[in-house]
Scaffold this active site. Structure first.
Site, PDB file in Angstrom:
ATOM      1  N   ASN A  37     -36.731 -23.448  31.502  1.00  0.00           N
ATOM      2  CA  ASN A  37     -36.768 -24.623  32.388  1.00  0.00           C
ATOM      3  C   ASN A  37     -38.174 -25.130  32.670  1.00  0.00           C
ATOM      4  OD1 ASN A  37     -36.858 -22.070  33.726  1.00  0.00           O
ATOM      5  ND2 ASN A  37     -36.670 -23.098  35.698  1.00  0.00           N
ATOM      6  N   TYR A  82     -48.115  -6.196  34.285  1.00  0.00           N
ATOM      7  CA  TYR A  82     -47.791  -7.273  33.334  1.00  0.00           C
ATOM      8  C   TYR A  82     -48.161  -6.882  31.900  1.00  0.00           C
ATOM      9  CZ  TYR A  82     -47.626 -12.033  31.403  1.00  0.00           C
ATOM     10  OH  TYR A  82     -47.334 -13.144  30.650  1.00  0.00           O
TER      11      TYR A  82
END
Length: 236
Positions: free
Chosen positions: A13, A142
């Site tokens: 998105n 991460y």
């Protein structure tokens, strides 16, 4: 003439995911995206899904399969960051990032391979990061999650390579997105100075590599890590 395939991009998105979905749509494919919150872009078949929830993923796949048929190209792009220095990083900061970025990729890949095995073909592309191999200050969680995607792709390649299923990793560097737009000019200059190409990439430059990996031109490439980082992570 490209044969239209069913493509699913998780986290499609915004940012790189949106650019990837757009690239596949431009090439004439049937593109579905997952999104976690907010309003999805109207131009795609969008299903709400949370990659930390296997039942949610299964439901999303059922909706995509009902609309377009089995997923032939999976782009595992959904990811989060919770950057902080190691000494300040809580266990929850670490495990939540792994649960989305790594275990989340596992959940969608596992569900996608059900259809791919029946079809006897499939393309899996995991979106990693230059810091997965290069490292990043404040990004132990991460970078760990993104480095682990390499082992995932290579193990999938060994398991499913004979079934005409490929699994590859794309490792973007600094990309011109909302995330880099908010950086101070000083920080931007510092980052750009460290990149041999002396610029950030456009999201489309990542998207084109992802699309190419899913094409017939890349059928014999599997278990590879393709950097799109302007030379920042060379040698890793």
């Amino acid at each position: 003439m490209t044969t239209a395939q069913t493509v699913l991009v998780t986290g499609g998105n915004r940012g790189i995911g949106y650019a990837i979905a757009t690239e596949f749509k431009k090439a004439g494919h049937n593109v579905a995206i997952t999104y976690r919150s907010g309003e999805p872009p109207a131009e795609f078949f969008a299903v709400k899904a949370d990659v930390t929830d296997a039942a949610s993923i299964d439901e999303a796949f059922k909706q995509v399969e009902a609309e377009f048929g089995p997923v032939e190209v999976l782009v595992a792009n959904a990811g989060i960051t919770k950057d902080t220095l190691l000494m300040r990083m809580s266990e929850e900061d670490f495990t939540s990032v792994l649960d989305t970025n790594l275990t989340g990729a596992f959940r969608v890949v596992k569900r996608a391979t059900k259809g791919m095995l029946k079809l006897k073909r499939g393309r899996i592309i995991l979106i990693s990061s230059v810091v997965g191999l290069y490292g990043g200050v404040g990004q132990v969680n991460y970078s760990s999650s993104k480095a682990a995607l390499v082992g995932m792709a290579r193990s999938i390649t060994r398991e499913l390579g004979s079934r005409n299923i490929t699994a590859n990793v794309v490792a973007p560097g600094f990309i011109q997105t909302e995330m880099t737009d908010v950086l101070s000019d000083d920080l931007k200059k510092q980052y750009i100075d460290s990149i041999p190409a002396k610029r950030f990439a456009a999201p489309e430059e990542v998207a084109q590599v992802v699309r190419w990996l899913s094409s017939d031109e890349a059928t014999y490439i599997s278990g590879a890590v393709i950097p799109v980082d302007g030379g920042l992570g060379m040698g890793h």
